[in-house]
Design a protein around this motif. Structure first.
Motif, PDB file in Angstrom:
ATOM      1  N   MET A   1       0.857  -1.220  -0.010  1.00 36.73           N
ATOM      2  CA  MET A   1      -0.092  -0.060  -0.032  1.00 36.73           C
ATOM      3  C   MET A   1       0.560   1.222  -0.188  1.00 36.73           C
ATOM      4  O   MET A   1       0.766   2.174  -0.703  1.00 36.73           O
ATOM      5  N   MET A   2       1.968   1.247   0.825  1.00 37.98           N
ATOM      6  CA  MET A   2       2.696   2.368   0.788  1.00 37.98           C
ATOM      7  C   MET A   2       3.631   2.717  -0.123  1.00 37.98           C
ATOM      8  O   MET A   2       4.106   3.649  -0.512  1.00 37.98           O
ATOM      9  N   ALA A   3       4.243   1.636  -0.941  1.00 32.98           N
ATOM     10  CA  ALA A   3       4.937   1.753  -2.030  1.00 32.98           C
ATOM     11  C   ALA A   3       4.085   2.431  -3.013  1.00 32.98           C
ATOM     12  O   ALA A   3       4.474   3.322  -3.751  1.00 32.98           O
ATOM     13  N   LEU A   4       2.649   2.148  -3.404  1.00 31.35           N
ATOM     14  CA  LEU A   4       1.835   2.766  -4.098  1.00 31.35           C
ATOM     15  C   LEU A   4       1.478   4.252  -3.687  1.00 31.35           C
ATOM     16  O   LEU A   4       1.666   5.254  -4.694  1.00 31.35           O
ATOM     17  N   PHE A   5       1.629   4.575  -2.381  1.00 32.49           N
ATOM     18  CA  PHE A   5       1.259   5.789  -1.898  1.00 32.49           C
ATOM     19  C   PHE A   5       2.650   6.822  -2.327  1.00 32.49           C
ATOM     20  O   PHE A   5       2.154   7.882  -2.566  1.00 32.49           O
ATOM     21  N   PHE A   6       3.636   6.127  -2.083  1.00 31.97           N
ATOM     22  CA  PHE A   6       4.746   7.028  -2.444  1.00 31.97           C
ATOM     23  C   PHE A   6       4.973   7.035  -3.991  1.00 31.97           C
ATOM     24  O   PHE A   6       5.389   8.369  -4.195  1.00 31.97           O
ATOM     25  N   THR A   7       4.666   6.235  -4.656  1.00 33.94           N
ATOM     26  CA  THR A   7       4.980   6.388  -5.947  1.00 33.94           C
ATOM     27  C   THR A   7       4.050   7.059  -6.621  1.00 33.94           C
ATOM     28  O   THR A   7       4.250   7.683  -7.657  1.00 33.94           O
ATOM     29  N   LEU A   8       2.796   6.967  -6.329  1.00 27.41           N
ATOM     30  CA  LEU A   8       1.671   7.689  -7.274  1.00 27.41           C
ATOM     31  C   LEU A   8       1.790   9.175  -7.454  1.00 27.41           C
ATOM     32  O   LEU A   8       1.742   9.478  -8.517  1.00 27.41           O
TER      33      LEU A   8
ATOM     34  N   ALA B   1      -9.853   3.440  -6.784  1.00 26.81           N
ATOM     35  CA  ALA B   1     -10.856   3.358  -5.954  1.00 26.81           C
ATOM     36  C   ALA B   1     -10.896   2.041  -5.469  1.00 26.81           C
ATOM     37  O   ALA B   1     -11.239   1.792  -4.246  1.00 26.81           O
ATOM     38  N   ILE B   2     -10.742   1.098  -6.358  1.00 26.15           N
ATOM     39  CA  ILE B   2     -10.738  -0.249  -5.945  1.00 26.15           C
ATOM     40  C   ILE B   2      -9.774  -0.703  -5.024  1.00 26.15           C
ATOM     41  O   ILE B   2     -10.006  -1.567  -3.898  1.00 26.15           O
ATOM     42  N   HIS B   3      -8.448  -0.217  -5.045  1.00 30.54           N
ATOM     43  CA  HIS B   3      -7.338  -0.353  -4.079  1.00 30.54           C
ATOM     44  C   HIS B   3      -7.749   0.088  -2.865  1.00 30.54           C
ATOM     45  O   HIS B   3      -7.663  -0.475  -1.734  1.00 30.54           O
TER      46      HIS B   3
ATOM     47  N   ILE C   1       9.670  -0.138   4.704  1.00 37.04           N
ATOM     48  CA  ILE C   1      10.325  -1.185   3.903  1.00 37.04           C
ATOM     49  C   ILE C   1       9.721  -0.748   2.366  1.00 37.04           C
ATOM     50  O   ILE C   1      10.307  -0.616   1.253  1.00 37.04           O
ATOM     51  N   GLY C   2       8.399  -0.647   2.276  1.00 38.95           N
ATOM     52  CA  GLY C   2       7.606  -0.262   0.866  1.00 38.95           C
ATOM     53  C   GLY C   2       8.018   0.960   0.448  1.00 38.95           C
ATOM     54  O   GLY C   2       8.325   1.042  -0.888  1.00 38.95           O
ATOM     55  N   VAL C   3       8.482   2.056   1.240  1.00 34.70           N
ATOM     56  CA  VAL C   3       8.790   3.341   0.676  1.00 34.70           C
ATOM     57  C   VAL C   3      10.211   3.314   0.268  1.00 34.70           C
ATOM     58  O   VAL C   3      10.389   3.525  -0.943  1.00 34.70           O
TER      59      VAL C   3
ATOM     60  N   SER D   1       6.703  -5.340  -8.975  1.00 33.71           N
ATOM     61  CA  SER D   1       7.429  -5.884  -7.863  1.00 33.71           C
ATOM     62  C   SER D   1       6.918  -6.062  -6.731  1.00 33.71           C
ATOM     63  O   SER D   1       6.938  -7.132  -5.968  1.00 33.71           O
ATOM     64  N   PHE D   2       5.874  -5.312  -6.333  1.00 30.42           N
ATOM     65  CA  PHE D   2       5.175  -5.325  -5.135  1.00 30.42           C
ATOM     66  C   PHE D   2       4.190  -6.267  -4.887  1.00 30.42           C
ATOM     67  O   PHE D   2       3.293  -6.275  -4.000  1.00 30.42           O
TER      68      PHE D   2
END
Length: 504
Positions: free
Chosen positions: A330-337, A414-416, A457-459, A486-487
């Motif tokens: 979740m936080m990998a996506l939150f950082f990358t978005l 939205a789905i995520h 770790i995700g970020v 990757s995630f």
């Protein structure tokens, strides 16, 4: 029934007929503060809850205000991140250290707050943390360069580290088990709501007056949260041990902090030691040495900072590890978005803020309902469904390109958001349902810490993988696609973990 519980029941029995406004009556604050007591008290949790139901819900609503601070500060700084990156010309792996500077003390101090809450007083810790957060936010607001930004973010992390474990512990103590899932779901919904509103506000502020203005609303919310907690949550809801400071395991705390810090340095070693990520074996050796020393120390300490037998509780272990794997993806996506929206879609800060509202908005709609589902049908099923949806969304994200319709991106976000909202309250319930009240603060602290180890770790990995892809000559969209794909492995790990049947 012991003295502490009897005293509380007498206090709240006399106040159970009060209207909501009466909670702020100054006379409440004349109650004896357990911090001033010279005797040791122990709280127990009666089957019907520690306080009357109406009082418990007033406490819960008051706790929502400090709980807004972390998602507010995090989401608004996330919208500001691409502007900070461009202004100071940072690489992706260095950019990742701006949120990591917050996450590192945030996750390390969570169990410290948890342990303190079992012996010092939860209300006072929340009040102190709110003011520390305000100080850190002011430092970020006036920061002249990146080191000062990171210092301010770190101080924010110090202040906010206790909000989640203290809230979890207090709510779990004042609500009976049959209502706890709904209560935790209600309390958990405030984070997504704050995360829904704040990105768009941050975008407008940044486009109009620069990235610093994104940190003004958190300063104001710190003041509001302090006032609400001060007036509406009475003293006396915590255990007290006068000898706590002399017996606290400061050595174990330092060893754990050093282990986690060294781990993050190993994952993103480029900005720290100059070695490529995951290749500085000195740091890896340091992680293993520090971890071994920490475990040895805790086994031999008479009052260990981390009671290792806590993890012999299989429901606690399963829920904690599941929460960590959820947070990595979740936080990998939150950082990358935000970076993706600027680099690939060419959006302004307002556009980034508008898109960043979608995921927490969907979470807010889902999370309270999911808490009731966990009460009724058990936690494992909604968690597995949520992980499965998260996996599918990340795969689809990895297939998007610059020409993909914008509505596709909106729908996936939205789905995520709905998927991670479905998982949140059931994970809280699964993890803490078999923990005694005497260990609730400690358990909530370590649960929260391990969750945010997943965040860090995700970020860190997202920043490393993105910069690695760009250094290898991939186009921007190809580098982002690799990060998303990757995630997916962490969503798969979460599904496998939930297949391990431990109770409901």
């Amino acid at each position: 029934m012991n003295t502490f519980s009897t005293t509380l029941r007498r206090i709240f029995r006399s106040s159970s007929g009060m209207k909501a406004a009466d909670v702020s009556d100054p006379s409440i604050h004349d109650l004896p503060d357990p911090m001033e007591s010279t005797s040791s008290m122990e709280a127990t949790e009666p089957d019907d809850g520690l306080v009357p139901r109406s009082t418990a819900w007033r406490i819960l609503i008051s706790l929502m205000f400090p709980s807004m601070l972390m998602p507010l500060a995090s989401s608004m700084s996330s919208v500001a991140l691409p502007v900070i990156r461009d202004q100071f010309q940072l690489q992706a792996d260095v950019t990742a250290w701006v949120p990591t500077a917050f996450t590192l003390p945030f996750m390390i101090l969570m169990p410290v707050y948890g342990r303190l809450s079992d012996a010092v007083g939860r209300r006072r810790l929340i009040l102190a943390g709110t003011m520390v957060c305000a100080l850190g936010t002011v430092i970020v607001f006036v920061a002249p360069d990146v080191p000062w930004i990171m210092a301010g973010r770190a101080i924010q992390g110090v202040g906010l580290a206790g909000m989640m474990p203290l809230g979890l512990a207090m709510i779990s103590a004042v609500f009976p088990a049959a209502e706890r899932g709904r209560a935790l779901g209600t309390w958990s919904s405030v984070g997504p709501i704050a995360g829904f509103i704040s990105p768009l506000l941050a975008g407008f502020l940044i486009d109009g007056w620069g990235w610093r203005t994104a940190f003004l609303p958190p300063i104001l919310m710190c003041i509001v949260a302090y006032a609400v907690v001060w007036r509406n949550i009475p003293s006396g809801l915590s255990n007290v041990r006068p000898d706590f400071w002399q017996t606290f395991d400061w050595g174990g705390t330092g060893l754990l902090a050093s282990t986690l810090t060294c781990l993050l340095f190993y994952l993103s070693s480029g900005p720290i030691t100059g070695y490529p990520p995951l290749q500085d074996w000195r740091l890896l050796a340091g992680v293993l040495l520090l971890l071994g020393t920490f475990l040895w120390w805790e086994r031999h300490h008479p009052n260990p900072f981390m009671p290792l037998n806590l993890f012999s509780n299989l429901a606690f272990t399963q829920g904690t590890l599941g929460a960590a794997t959820r947070m990595v993806s979740m936080m990998a996506l939150f950082f990358t978005l935000p970076l993706y929206l600027v680099d690939v879609r060419g959006m302004t800060a307002s556009g980034v803020g508008g898109m960043a509202m979608i995921m927490p908005g969907a979470m807010a709609l889902m999370v309270r309902w999911a808490g009731g589902i966990a009460d009724k049908f058990g936690s494992r099923r909604p968690i597995m469904i949520g992980f499965s949806i998260q996996l599918i969304v990340l795969i689809l994200f990895s297939r998007l390109n610059a020409e993909s319709p914008l509505w596709t991106l909106v729908a996936l976000l939205a789905i995520h958001g709905a998927a991670v909202g479905l998982v949140l309250a059931p994970l809280h319930t699964m993890t803490l349902r078999t923990i005694s009240d005497e260990m609730m603060g400690t358990a909530a602290g370590f649960y929260s810490m391990v969750r945010f180890v997943g965040t860090a770790i995700g970020v860190a990995l997202a920043g490393v993988l993105l910069q690695n892809g760009l250094d290898q000559g991939l186009t921007q969209i190809e580098a982002y696609q690799r990060v998303f794909l990757s995630f997916t492995v962490f969503s798969v790990l979460g599904i496998l973990l939930m297949m391990w049947k431990v109770g409901k």
